[in-house]
Design a protein around this motif. Structure first.
Motif, PDB file in Angstrom:
ATOM      1  N   TYR A  36      17.941   2.936  36.038  1.00 57.86           N
ATOM      2  CA  TYR A  36      16.716   3.514  36.581  1.00 57.86           C
ATOM      3  C   TYR A  36      15.702   3.675  35.450  1.00 57.86           C
ATOM      4  N   GLN A  38      12.161   5.941  34.404  1.00 57.72           N
ATOM      5  CA  GLN A  38      11.387   7.121  34.741  1.00 57.72           C
ATOM      6  C   GLN A  38      10.163   7.230  33.850  1.00 57.72           C
ATOM      7  N   SER A  41       6.232  12.500  34.352  1.00 52.76           N
ATOM      8  CA  SER A  41       5.741  13.204  35.544  1.00 52.76           C
ATOM      9  C   SER A  41       6.026  12.459  36.847  1.00 52.76           C
ATOM     10  N   GLN A  42       7.022  11.593  36.833  1.00 55.68           N
ATOM     11  CA  GLN A  42       7.429  10.904  38.058  1.00 55.68           C
ATOM     12  C   GLN A  42       8.942  10.974  38.195  1.00 55.68           C
ATOM     13  N   GLY A  43       9.415  10.728  39.418  1.00 60.94           N
ATOM     14  CA  GLY A  43      10.845  10.618  39.618  1.00 60.94           C
ATOM     15  C   GLY A  43      11.333   9.259  39.162  1.00 60.94           C
ATOM     16  N   PRO A  44      12.627   9.121  38.886  1.00 58.32           N
ATOM     17  CA  PRO A  44      13.167   7.829  38.473  1.00 58.32           C
ATOM     18  C   PRO A  44      12.977   6.756  39.541  1.00 58.32           C
ATOM     19  N   PHE A  46      14.537   2.876  40.708  1.00 61.81           N
ATOM     20  CA  PHE A  46      15.591   1.883  40.567  1.00 61.81           C
ATOM     21  C   PHE A  46      15.054   0.620  39.907  1.00 61.81           C
ATOM     22  N   PHE A 102      22.473  11.718  35.218  1.00 62.51           N
ATOM     23  CA  PHE A 102      21.531  10.745  34.683  1.00 62.51           C
ATOM     24  C   PHE A 102      21.393  10.865  33.177  1.00 62.51           C
TER      25      PHE A 102
ATOM     26  N   LEU B  91      13.744  17.524  41.683  1.00 66.17           N
ATOM     27  CA  LEU B  91      13.530  16.208  42.276  1.00 66.17           C
ATOM     28  C   LEU B  91      14.405  16.019  43.502  1.00 66.17           C
ATOM     29  N   GLY B 110      11.201  11.415  45.064  1.00 66.47           N
ATOM     30  CA  GLY B 110       9.887  12.007  45.249  1.00 66.47           C
ATOM     31  C   GLY B 110       9.265  12.346  43.903  1.00 66.47           C
ATOM     32  N   ARG B 114       7.317  21.031  40.223  1.00 65.71           N
ATOM     33  CA  ARG B 114       7.409  21.677  38.912  1.00 65.71           C
ATOM     34  C   ARG B 114       7.395  23.177  39.098  1.00 65.71           C
TER      35      ARG B 114
END
Lengths: 112, 118
Positions: A36, A38, A41-44, A46, A102, B91, B110, B114
């Motif tokens: 993954y 990342q 400021s974002q989610g991981p 794929f 992770f 998350l 998503g 925070r």
């Protein structure tokens, strides 16, 4: 659950090929290897998954040797936007591989 | 199509207060996951929902943490009596949840919530 070991950080320059290796000495027969990405400021997200040999998609390649005790994520011709954290996961759905931590991942920093 | 959404995007609360975080998974995804990510660290598994099966709560750090999911839709993560160490990004991810292959399904994450506990 198989434990993975990755370098903490890597630096590269734009246009270079980057290879990030993950060690998973205790990988089980049914385990798959998943990577993954990342961004801050974002989610991981794929990137790629494989079981053995080589897998390639539009983003990366994944090389897995015959003993499967390691795997290498290859990013061709990186750009500044590839600066991110890359996570290696090992597991299978049946044994709850999704619970694989992770970890801290590998922080790739691409310089101009 | 819409991805996984989470709300609020940011939450500041005082120590001791309760907070509720919401996750809307991708429509049709039967599996839903919650993770916690502290600053500069990896993701820490919290809880997993799969269809109508009992959730896997093995990652919840204490009894102050709980989560619910209504059918195969919205999930809420509740943290009671928040502590400063609860400050993190929470998350949520969802995946298809079906199929017989053992390979780990692609999880769609998503943007996270925070949480800052003062």
């Amino acid at each position: 659950l198989a434990k993975t070991t990755q370098p903490i950080s890597m630096d590269s320059y734009e246009g270079q090929e980057v290879n990030i290796t993950c060690s998973h000495n205790n990988i089980a027969t049914n385990d798959y290897i998943t990577w993954y990405q990342q961004f801050p400021s974002q989610g991981p997200r794929f990137i790629i998954q494989g079981y053995k040999t080589k897998v390639t998609n539009e983003v990366a390649s994944l090389f897995i040797p015959a003993d499967r005790k390691s795997s290498t994520l290859s990013l061709p011709r990186v750009s500044l936007s590839d600066t991110a954290v890359y996570y290696c996961l090992v597991g299978d759905k049946q044994t709850g591989g999704f619970k694989t931590i992770f970890g801290a991942g590998t922080r790739l920093f691409v310089k101009a | 199509g819409a991805g996984v959404s989470q709300s609020p995007s940011n939450k500041v609360t005082e120590k001791g207060k309760d907070v509720e975080l919401r996750c809307d998974p991708i429509s049709g995804h039967t599996a839903l996951y919650w993770y916690r990510q502290r600053l500069g660290q990896g993701l820490e598994f919290l809880i997993y929902f799969q269809g109508n099966s009992a959730p896997d709560k093995s990652g919840l750090p204490s009894d102050r943490f709980s989560a619910e999911r209504t059918g195969e839709s919205v999930s809420t993560l509740t943290i009671q009596r928040t502590q400063q160490e609860d400050s993190a990004v929470y998350l949520c991810a969802s995946s298809f949840g079906g199929g017989y292959r053992l390979s780990l399904e692609t999880q769609y994450f998503g943007p996270g919530t925070r949480l800052l506990v003062l």
